[in-house]
Design a protein around this motif. Structure first.
Motif, PDB file in Angstrom:
ATOM      1  N   ASP A 231       0.713  -1.159  -0.207  1.00  0.00           N
ATOM      2  CA  ASP A 231      -0.162   0.174   0.216  1.00  0.00           C
ATOM      3  C   ASP A 231       0.499   1.553   0.045  1.00  0.00           C
ATOM      4  N   HIS A 232       0.950   2.457  -0.869  1.00  0.00           N
ATOM      5  CA  HIS A 232       1.379   3.243  -0.781  1.00  0.00           C
ATOM      6  C   HIS A 232       1.132   4.192  -0.181  1.00  0.00           C
ATOM      7  N   ALA A 233       1.472   4.876   0.306  1.00  0.00           N
ATOM      8  CA  ALA A 233       1.603   6.696   0.772  1.00  0.00           C
ATOM      9  C   ALA A 233      -0.384   6.719   1.962  1.00  0.00           C
ATOM     10  N   THR A 234      -0.071   5.507   2.405  1.00  0.00           N
ATOM     11  CA  THR A 234      -1.089   5.267   2.751  1.00  0.00           C
ATOM     12  C   THR A 234      -1.026   4.536   4.297  1.00  0.00           C
ATOM     13  N   SER A 235      -1.665   5.769   5.374  1.00  0.00           N
ATOM     14  CA  SER A 235      -1.603   5.468   6.774  1.00  0.00           C
ATOM     15  C   SER A 235      -2.371   4.494   7.662  1.00  0.00           C
ATOM     16  N   GLY A 236      -1.253   3.515   8.098  1.00  0.00           N
ATOM     17  CA  GLY A 236      -1.063   2.765   9.181  1.00  0.00           C
ATOM     18  C   GLY A 236      -2.352   2.754  10.138  1.00  0.00           C
ATOM     19  N   ALA A 237      -3.302   3.993  10.528  1.00  0.00           N
ATOM     20  CA  ALA A 237      -3.809   3.763  11.321  1.00  0.00           C
ATOM     21  C   ALA A 237      -5.533   3.625  10.939  1.00  0.00           C
ATOM     22  N   SER A 238      -5.683   3.429   9.261  1.00  0.00           N
ATOM     23  CA  SER A 238      -6.596   2.572   8.814  1.00  0.00           C
ATOM     24  C   SER A 238      -6.325   1.627   7.980  1.00  0.00           C
ATOM     25  N   ASN A 239      -7.839   0.724   7.994  1.00  0.00           N
ATOM     26  CA  ASN A 239      -7.267  -0.905   7.884  1.00  0.00           C
ATOM     27  C   ASN A 239      -8.145  -0.765   6.197  1.00  0.00           C
TER      28      ASN A 239
ATOM     29  N   ARG B  11      -7.489  37.463   6.593  1.00  0.00           N
ATOM     30  CA  ARG B  11      -7.447  37.173   8.047  1.00  0.00           C
ATOM     31  C   ARG B  11      -7.546  35.665   7.925  1.00  0.00           C
ATOM     32  N   LEU B  12      -6.081  35.063   8.245  1.00  0.00           N
ATOM     33  CA  LEU B  12      -6.189  33.546   8.447  1.00  0.00           C
ATOM     34  C   LEU B  12      -6.809  33.004   9.221  1.00  0.00           C
ATOM     35  N   VAL B  13      -7.855  32.262   9.539  1.00  0.00           N
ATOM     36  CA  VAL B  13      -8.189  31.547  10.580  1.00  0.00           C
ATOM     37  C   VAL B  13      -7.756  30.353  10.704  1.00  0.00           C
ATOM     38  N   TRP B  14      -7.335  29.284  11.976  1.00  0.00           N
ATOM     39  CA  TRP B  14      -7.507  27.959  11.689  1.00  0.00           C
ATOM     40  C   TRP B  14      -7.809  27.070  12.846  1.00  0.00           C
ATOM     41  N   ASN B  15      -7.895  25.977  12.958  1.00  0.00           N
ATOM     42  CA  ASN B  15      -8.432  25.535  14.015  1.00  0.00           C
ATOM     43  C   ASN B  15     -10.026  25.081  14.503  1.00  0.00           C
ATOM     44  N   ARG B  16     -10.683  25.609  13.480  1.00  0.00           N
ATOM     45  CA  ARG B  16     -12.304  25.680  13.276  1.00  0.00           C
ATOM     46  C   ARG B  16     -12.374  24.387  13.777  1.00  0.00           C
ATOM     47  N   LEU B  17     -12.563  23.405  13.009  1.00  0.00           N
ATOM     48  CA  LEU B  17     -12.739  21.690  13.512  1.00  0.00           C
ATOM     49  C   LEU B  17     -11.301  21.117  13.321  1.00  0.00           C
ATOM     50  N   ARG B  18     -11.952  20.009  14.550  1.00  0.00           N
ATOM     51  CA  ARG B  18     -10.955  18.644  14.071  1.00  0.00           C
ATOM     52  C   ARG B  18     -11.617  17.890  14.608  1.00  0.00           C
ATOM     53  N   TYR B  19     -11.107  16.194  13.697  1.00  0.00           N
ATOM     54  CA  TYR B  19     -10.783  15.353  13.153  1.00  0.00           C
ATOM     55  C   TYR B  19     -11.389  14.441  13.987  1.00  0.00           C
ATOM     56  N   VAL B  20     -12.565  13.518  14.229  1.00  0.00           N
ATOM     57  CA  VAL B  20     -12.178  12.460  15.098  1.00  0.00           C
ATOM     58  C   VAL B  20     -12.585  10.820  14.467  1.00  0.00           C
ATOM     59  N   LYS B  21     -12.072   9.901  14.589  1.00  0.00           N
ATOM     60  CA  LYS B  21     -11.973   8.609  13.465  1.00  0.00           C
ATOM     61  C   LYS B  21     -13.525   8.068  14.557  1.00  0.00           C
ATOM     62  N   ASP B  22     -14.494   7.727  13.323  1.00  0.00           N
ATOM     63  CA  ASP B  22     -15.622   6.797  13.867  1.00  0.00           C
ATOM     64  C   ASP B  22     -14.843   5.322  13.630  1.00  0.00           C
ATOM     65  N   PRO B  23     -15.512   5.189  14.875  1.00  0.00           N
ATOM     66  CA  PRO B  23     -14.838   3.377  15.154  1.00  0.00           C
ATOM     67  C   PRO B  23     -15.513   2.511  14.451  1.00  0.00           C
ATOM     68  N   ALA B  24     -16.704   3.091  13.954  1.00  0.00           N
ATOM     69  CA  ALA B  24     -17.584   1.855  13.283  1.00  0.00           C
ATOM     70  C   ALA B  24     -17.008   1.468  11.651  1.00  0.00           C
ATOM     71  N   THR B  25     -16.981   3.089  11.591  1.00  0.00           N
ATOM     72  CA  THR B  25     -16.829   2.750  10.248  1.00  0.00           C
ATOM     73  C   THR B  25     -14.849   3.292   9.557  1.00  0.00           C
ATOM     74  N   GLY B  26     -14.472   3.683  10.594  1.00  0.00           N
ATOM     75  CA  GLY B  26     -13.034   3.605  10.296  1.00  0.00           C
ATOM     76  C   GLY B  26     -12.882   5.649   9.405  1.00  0.00           C
ATOM     77  N   LYS B  27     -14.322   5.898   9.534  1.00  0.00           N
ATOM     78  CA  LYS B  27     -14.425   6.979   8.113  1.00  0.00           C
ATOM     79  C   LYS B  27     -14.083   8.776   9.660  1.00  0.00           C
ATOM     80  N   ARG B  28     -13.326   9.214   9.451  1.00  0.00           N
ATOM     81  CA  ARG B  28     -13.261  10.977   9.658  1.00  0.00           C
ATOM     82  C   ARG B  28     -14.304  11.555  10.259  1.00  0.00           C
ATOM     83  N   ILE B  29     -14.870  11.962  11.309  1.00  0.00           N
ATOM     84  CA  ILE B  29     -15.865  12.975  11.370  1.00  0.00           C
ATOM     85  C   ILE B  29     -15.251  14.131  11.693  1.00  0.00           C
ATOM     86  N   SER B  30     -15.584  15.502  11.183  1.00  0.00           N
ATOM     87  CA  SER B  30     -15.610  16.627  11.895  1.00  0.00           C
ATOM     88  C   SER B  30     -16.320  17.291  13.100  1.00  0.00           C
TER      89      SER B  30
END
Length: 548
Positions: A43-51, A236-255
């Motif tokens: 697997d190329h350029a793929t995080s080991g945190a995802s199955n 005006r540069l605004v950062w950190n409006r959102l954070r992302y967590v992984k749904d353990p059921a689907t493995g997808k990131r949720i904002s």
């Protein structure tokens, strides 16, 4: 030993040579052990945190099928960095009788899974914190924290020490002109839908190289998404409006939305595209529109509004572009893409009540088929006969038990009269209580005897069918009736044909209508249960014929 090699690298900053290096060292181990190479999975350029990795999933599939005996990798973290996923992988391979060996840990055991899995997961958290710290530092320098906004290009520049500086951007004048046009037209009263249509007519592509849509323009003001809400356009540069967590059921990131106190903002005047006065005009208009959308006292709550308002809400599709049909006025439905984006040529509209009535009338009409009336009569007669027989059986059982109790009472009375033991008195009292209970049941007024054959079954059946539409208008039964009918409909497709709208009905309801037709040649019924109606989108929008 049939051995499979697995290799992975996680970042685009790394090179494909990393895969080649891992495979080369694993091949050397296979040659030294005298094993047989069964395949290489990578697997190329793929995080080991995802199955959700193609090579990883293919490896598991072949292991479960018995195609390999050993899985060989450079290290356990190449396979996964998630503790739960590592344990799951080890369990699956063990169950399949496949050994897991790495060059770093040797043959993996329960101890490796626990210790190395924990260390790998801690590494991910540590890496995330360091990455976040680095991004924050870049943002505080006025540079990009990730992503590229429409209207800008990535700038390449070398630092004094020769390293490439990252996070720099320059204004893309062609796209900036479009941004100014959007702000100007919105400030003068144009809707996002009208602006998107005009941009599409002029052949201008959107941020992702696709057609413009209203949502791309208005976005979400609270989340800072959409062209009209991007504060970078006013420097005006605004950062950190959102954070992302992984749904353990689907493995997808949720904002998730961060509190405003966590936002990081920096002034970057060199990136300003919109002047402050125009920005304030847009914000003023947005604020007025949002205030009008606030629910009035007594209005239903958010989740109530989310329920289907009409019988066919979100079920009607355009047969030309595949987009949805939505309400374009109080009564008319039209293609959303034709109205909002201008990317569809289907301009035919239809009254919502006529479309609903056509489907319901078709259902009601077909349910009147003589064969169905006969089936209803048979089922009704069977049920009435069953109820009558059950009632008669219960009464007969009660009479039989009462006769038995009466005989026992007489026997006990005779024994007591002849000087029998006083212990018989308690049994006599119990029997007398039961005797009174049974006599009370038999003394209850019996309901009018039910006929074994109803004298007017056809009229009763027709009355029940005619109530289909009435139930949709009754508040107490409306929700249940809606859900019952909607559950039978998968999709309703409106296809323009010679100035008319052909209605393609998909789902169990279409199959029911096909059965109701009782036709030996259901020419309009396809294999997946598709029925067709024909409507004319003309004067009055009245249905002309039914071909169910």
């Amino acid at each position: 030993m049939r051995t499979a090699i697995y290799a992975r690298y996680s970042s685009d900053l790394q090179r494909n040579a990393s895969i080649e290096d891992q495979v080369r060292t694993c091949r050397a181990r296979i040659d030294a052990e005298g094993w047989v190479l069964a395949g290489v999975y990578s697997d190329h350029a793929t995080s080991g945190a995802s199955n959700l990795r193609p090579g990883y999933q293919k490896l598991l599939e072949d292991a479960r099928s018995g195609a390999i005996d050993v899985v060989l990798a450079e290290a356990l973290d190449r396979l996964s960095r998630d503790l739960e996923a590592t344990a799951s992988l080890y369990k699956q391979l063990t169950f399949a009788g496949v050994r897991l060996i790495t060059l770093a840990e040797g043959e993996v055991s329960d101890l490796h899974v626990g210790l190395k899995g924990t260390m790998n997961q801690m590494y991910l958290k540590d890496l995330a914190q360091k990455t976040r710290r680095g991004l924050e530092g870049r943002v505080r320098q006025g540079r990009s924290g990730g992503g590229l906004s429409y209207g800008y290009d990535v700038a390449r520049k070398a630092a004094a020490n020769g390293d490439a500086e990252t996070g720099l951007r320059t204004i893309n004048e062609a796209e900036a002109a479009i941004v100014r046009r959007i702000f100007a037209e919105y400030a003068t009263g144009h809707s996002p839908r009208a602006i998107a249509q005009a941009l599409n007519r002029d052949g201008l592509t959107g941020p992702r190289g696709t057609a413009w849509s209203p949502s791309t323009i208005h976005g979400n003001r609270q989340r800072g998404t959409g062209i009209l809400n991007n504060e970078l356009y006013v420097g005006r540069l605004v950062w950190n409006r959102l954070r992302y967590v992984k749904d353990p059921a689907t493995g997808k990131r949720i904002s998730r939305l961060n509190p405003e106190s966590a936002h990081i903002a920096e002034q970057v005047p060199e990136l300003r595209i919109i002047d402050q006065e125009l920005w304030e005009q847009v914000k003023t208009r947005q604020g007025g529109l949002e205030a009008r959308k606030q629910p009035a006292p007594g209005d239903p709550g958010f989740w109530d509004k989310r329920r289907p308002r009409y019988l066919l809400s979100k079920l009607v599709k355009c047969g030309t572009c595949g987009g949805g049909y939505s309400m374009i006025s109080a009564h008319l439905m039209g293609c959303s893409n034709a109205r909002n984006r201008g990317t569809c040529d289907d301009r035919l509209n239809i009254r919502r009540d006529v479309l609903e009535a056509t489907i319901l009338d078709g259902l009601r009409t077909r349910l009147m088929h003589p064969a169905l009336v006969e089936e209803f009569a048979r089922a009704y007669i069977d049920e009435v006969n069953r109820m009558t027989h059950d009632r008669n059986a219960v009464r007969k059982q009660t009479e039989t038990e009462l006769g038995h109790v009466n005989r026992r009472v007489r026997t006990l009375v005779d024994l007591l009269a002849e000087g029998g033991p006083k212990a018989l008195l308690a049994e006599l009292e119990r029997l007398e209580a039961r005797q009174t209970e049974l006599e009370g049941k038999l003394a209850e007024p019996a309901s009018a005897p039910q006929p074994l054959l109803h004298p007017n079954l056809a009229a009763l059946y027709r009355g029940k069918v005619e109530q289909l539409t009435t139930l949709l208008d009754e508040p107490t039964a409306r929700d249940e009736a809606f859900q019952s009918i909607r559950s039978l409909i998968d999709e309703v497709t409106l296809v323009p044909v010679d100035g008319e709208l052909r209605v393609d009905l998909h789902g169990q309801l279409a199959a029911i209508l096909a059965l109701c037709q009782n036709s030996k040649k259901p020419g309009t019924i396809s294999r997946d249960g598709l029925a067709q109606l024909v409507l004319v989108a003309g004067v009055g929008f009245e249905p002309t014929t039914f071909r169910l």
